[in-house]
Motif scaffolding. Sequence first.
Motif, PDB file in Angstrom:
ATOM      1  N   LEU A  29       1.766  16.838   6.041  1.00 51.72           N
ATOM      2  CA  LEU A  29       0.905  17.962   5.678  1.00 51.72           C
ATOM      3  C   LEU A  29       0.431  18.753   6.893  1.00 51.72           C
ATOM      4  O   LEU A  29       0.188  19.959   6.796  1.00 51.72           O
ATOM      5  N   ASP A  30       0.292  18.114   8.045  1.00 50.61           N
ATOM      6  CA  ASP A  30      -0.181  18.804   9.241  1.00 50.61           C
ATOM      7  C   ASP A  30       0.944  19.542   9.963  1.00 50.61           C
ATOM      8  O   ASP A  30       0.710  20.550  10.617  1.00 50.61           O
ATOM      9  N   ARG A  31       2.185  19.054   9.829  1.00 52.87           N
ATOM     10  CA  ARG A  31       3.323  19.681  10.501  1.00 52.87           C
ATOM     11  C   ARG A  31       4.158  20.529   9.545  1.00 52.87           C
ATOM     12  O   ARG A  31       5.133  21.138   9.949  1.00 52.87           O
ATOM     13  N   ASP A  32       3.812  20.470   8.271  1.00 47.77           N
ATOM     14  CA  ASP A  32       4.462  21.294   7.258  1.00 47.77           C
ATOM     15  C   ASP A  32       5.979  21.110   7.279  1.00 47.77           C
ATOM     16  O   ASP A  32       6.744  22.070   7.259  1.00 47.77           O
ATOM     17  N   ASP A  33       6.401  19.850   7.296  1.00 51.73           N
ATOM     18  CA  ASP A  33       7.835  19.559   7.365  1.00 51.73           C
ATOM     19  C   ASP A  33       8.068  18.118   6.927  1.00 51.73           C
ATOM     20  O   ASP A  33       7.137  17.307   6.850  1.00 51.73           O
ATOM     21  N   TRP A  34       9.347  17.794   6.661  1.00 55.78           N
ATOM     22  CA  TRP A  34       9.724  16.442   6.303  1.00 55.78           C
ATOM     23  C   TRP A  34       9.773  15.570   7.544  1.00 55.78           C
ATOM     24  O   TRP A  34      10.202  16.012   8.610  1.00 55.78           O
ATOM     25  N   VAL A  56       0.836  -1.209   0.000  1.00 54.20           N
ATOM     26  CA  VAL A  56       0.000   0.000   0.000  1.00 54.20           C
ATOM     27  C   VAL A  56       0.864   1.249   0.000  1.00 54.20           C
ATOM     28  O   VAL A  56       0.616   2.203  -0.762  1.00 54.20           O
ATOM     29  N   VAL A  57       1.887   1.270   0.849  1.00 50.26           N
ATOM     30  CA  VAL A  57       2.748   2.453   0.936  1.00 50.26           C
ATOM     31  C   VAL A  57       3.532   2.639  -0.357  1.00 50.26           C
ATOM     32  O   VAL A  57       3.675   3.757  -0.860  1.00 50.26           O
ATOM     33  N   SER A  58       4.055   1.538  -0.912  1.00 48.87           N
ATOM     34  CA  SER A  58       4.808   1.629  -2.163  1.00 48.87           C
ATOM     35  C   SER A  58       3.928   2.164  -3.292  1.00 48.87           C
ATOM     36  O   SER A  58       4.362   2.984  -4.109  1.00 48.87           O
ATOM     37  N   ASP A  59       2.670   1.709  -3.338  1.00 48.42           N
ATOM     38  CA  ASP A  59       1.745   2.195  -4.362  1.00 48.42           C
ATOM     39  C   ASP A  59       1.509   3.689  -4.221  1.00 48.42           C
ATOM     40  O   ASP A  59       1.443   4.416  -5.225  1.00 48.42           O
ATOM     41  N   ALA A  60       1.390   4.161  -2.978  1.00 47.36           N
ATOM     42  CA  ALA A  60       1.179   5.594  -2.756  1.00 47.36           C
ATOM     43  C   ALA A  60       2.405   6.404  -3.164  1.00 47.36           C
ATOM     44  O   ALA A  60       2.281   7.507  -3.716  1.00 47.36           O
ATOM     45  N   VAL A  61       3.601   5.853  -2.898  1.00 47.84           N
ATOM     46  CA  VAL A  61       4.834   6.556  -3.282  1.00 47.84           C
ATOM     47  C   VAL A  61       4.916   6.695  -4.794  1.00 47.84           C
ATOM     48  O   VAL A  61       5.142   7.794  -5.326  1.00 47.84           O
ATOM     49  N   HIS A  62       4.726   5.580  -5.494  1.00 45.52           N
ATOM     50  CA  HIS A  62       4.883   5.600  -6.952  1.00 45.52           C
ATOM     51  C   HIS A  62       3.705   6.280  -7.646  1.00 45.52           C
ATOM     52  O   HIS A  62       3.866   6.841  -8.735  1.00 45.52           O
ATOM     53  N   GLY A  63       2.524   6.246  -7.020  1.00 43.64           N
ATOM     54  CA  GLY A  63       1.368   6.905  -7.609  1.00 43.64           C
ATOM     55  C   GLY A  63       1.240   8.358  -7.227  1.00 43.64           C
ATOM     56  O   GLY A  63       0.330   9.042  -7.699  1.00 43.64           O
ATOM     57  N   ARG A  64       2.155   8.847  -6.340  1.00 42.91           N
ATOM     58  CA  ARG A  64       2.109  10.231  -5.867  1.00 42.91           C
ATOM     59  C   ARG A  64       0.738  10.549  -5.286  1.00 42.91           C
ATOM     60  O   ARG A  64       0.095  11.537  -5.636  1.00 42.91           O
ATOM     61  N   LYS A  65       0.283   9.672  -4.369  1.00 42.15           N
ATOM     62  CA  LYS A  65      -1.020   9.847  -3.750  1.00 42.15           C
ATOM     63  C   LYS A  65      -0.845  10.148  -2.261  1.00 42.15           C
ATOM     64  O   LYS A  65      -0.008   9.531  -1.592  1.00 42.15           O
ATOM     65  N   VAL A  66      -1.630  11.083  -1.751  1.00 45.49           N
ATOM     66  CA  VAL A  66      -1.587  11.402  -0.331  1.00 45.49           C
ATOM     67  C   VAL A  66      -1.905  10.145   0.475  1.00 45.49           C
ATOM     68  O   VAL A  66      -2.854   9.412   0.159  1.00 45.49           O
ATOM     69  N   LEU A  67      -1.097   9.875   1.496  1.00 42.20           N
ATOM     70  CA  LEU A  67      -1.248   8.670   2.311  1.00 42.20           C
ATOM     71  C   LEU A  67      -1.647   9.061   3.725  1.00 42.20           C
ATOM     72  O   LEU A  67      -0.984   9.876   4.372  1.00 42.20           O
ATOM     73  N   PRO A 113      -5.344  10.671  12.292  1.00 41.89           N
ATOM     74  CA  PRO A 113      -4.347  10.012  11.442  1.00 41.89           C
ATOM     75  C   PRO A 113      -3.395  11.023  10.815  1.00 41.89           C
ATOM     76  O   PRO A 113      -3.747  12.180  10.586  1.00 41.89           O
ATOM     77  N   ARG A 114      -2.179  10.578  10.563  1.00 39.24           N
ATOM     78  CA  ARG A 114      -1.197  11.433   9.899  1.00 39.24           C
ATOM     79  C   ARG A 114      -1.555  11.541   8.423  1.00 39.24           C
ATOM     80  O   ARG A 114      -1.945  10.560   7.784  1.00 39.24           O
ATOM     81  N   ARG A 115      -1.396  12.732   7.863  1.00 44.64           N
ATOM     82  CA  ARG A 115      -1.632  12.964   6.435  1.00 44.64           C
ATOM     83  C   ARG A 115      -0.301  13.365   5.816  1.00 44.64           C
ATOM     84  O   ARG A 115       0.317  14.351   6.212  1.00 44.64           O
ATOM     85  N   THR A 116       0.148  12.568   4.843  1.00 46.74           N
ATOM     86  CA  THR A 116       1.478  12.786   4.285  1.00 46.74           C
ATOM     87  C   THR A 116       1.486  12.699   2.768  1.00 46.74           C
ATOM     88  O   THR A 116       0.602  12.095   2.158  1.00 46.74           O
ATOM     89  N   GLU A 117       2.523  13.310   2.204  1.00 49.66           N
ATOM     90  CA  GLU A 117       2.849  13.118   0.791  1.00 49.66           C
ATOM     91  C   GLU A 117       4.070  12.212   0.741  1.00 49.66           C
ATOM     92  O   GLU A 117       5.197  12.649   0.993  1.00 49.66           O
ATOM     93  N   PRO A 118       3.883  10.922   0.461  1.00 44.87           N
ATOM     94  CA  PRO A 118       4.997   9.961   0.505  1.00 44.87           C
ATOM     95  C   PRO A 118       5.929  10.125  -0.693  1.00 44.87           C
ATOM     96  O   PRO A 118       5.490  10.131  -1.835  1.00 44.87           O
ATOM     97  N   HIS A 119       7.229  10.232  -0.420  1.00 48.16           N
ATOM     98  CA  HIS A 119       8.203  10.460  -1.489  1.00 48.16           C
ATOM     99  C   HIS A 119       9.180   9.319  -1.703  1.00 48.16           C
ATOM    100  O   HIS A 119       9.792   9.240  -2.769  1.00 48.16           O
ATOM    101  N   GLY A 120       9.363   8.448  -0.711  1.00 42.88           N
ATOM    102  CA  GLY A 120      10.324   7.364  -0.916  1.00 42.88           C
ATOM    103  C   GLY A 120      10.274   6.318   0.178  1.00 42.88           C
ATOM    104  O   GLY A 120       9.952   6.624   1.333  1.00 42.88           O
TER     105      GLY A 120
END
Length: 319
Positions: free
Chosen positions: A184-189, A140-151, A162-169
Amino acid sequence: MNAPSSRMLTMLSLLQARRDWGGQALADRLDVSTRTVRRDVDRLRELGYRIDALKGPDGGYRLAAGSELPPLLFDEDQAVALSIALQNAGASGAGIEEAAARALATVRQVMPSHLRHRVDGIRFERPVAGPAVDPAVLGVVSDAVHGRKVLRFDYAGSEGAPRRTEPHGLVARDARWYLVAWDLDRDDWRLFRLDRLAPRTPAGPMFRPRDIPTGDAVSYVAARFTGGDGSDGGGWPYVGEVVIDLPARDVIPWVADGEIHDRGDGTTRLVLGSWSWIGLLASLARFDASFEIVGPPALADAAAVLSDRLGRARGRQTQ
């Protein structure tokens, strides 16, 4: 259990991995009734697989010779590489040890005898695996990373929404899996361990990728493990140089990412990093040998502070 076609593939894999299977044991492994096992065996026979019935209290099955998968062609180097990779699958932390063992048994059957003997001779001590990650979570996480989908996901130790993130790798390091994501909620990596992560479905909208501070996910994880935040490209925040009274051969096994220079006189010049100057001195003390600080001056100052602390600690014991 999955659909009949998927179940039959699993059954075929089990029959290839072990010579004989009792009917009840096979049913328990597939989580079906013995009647369903009999039907699936009949379907496999109709597809051309020769499966012999075994006599016994609950019967059993054996995959006859000539029922293997189509021949696979491996040169010797490929066979060795495949064997090492599958035997070492447990160290990945991905929870695929059993599947890897069955895959190795299946592939081994179609190898020529001389390759089987060479593969069988490869045995080694496996590193200790880290916390296992559910392959479904990894997918699921790998699909979100490669699909550029918010996780969205729940994270162990993190209370609230729940944490809302933009998964990059996704990065595997030291038998653990890490997700590099923009929170997205903490506006940081942020860095998240997959064994602590429970994805929420469905996935969110697509996002536009951001620039990871160090350039890529692998270097970002490396930077975080050396005490940085990724903004400076990585590296230990405190780095010092010493000459230690040991030959290089006695230093090398204990230094993972330092610089070692054999001086040829029984001593070694060592450049090492740590989270702090005191932490660096503690790393040097483990060698149980004398050393001379070359620099920087801050490391020498820290040595004076540590010496005073140790002296006061000794004084308390003698009172």
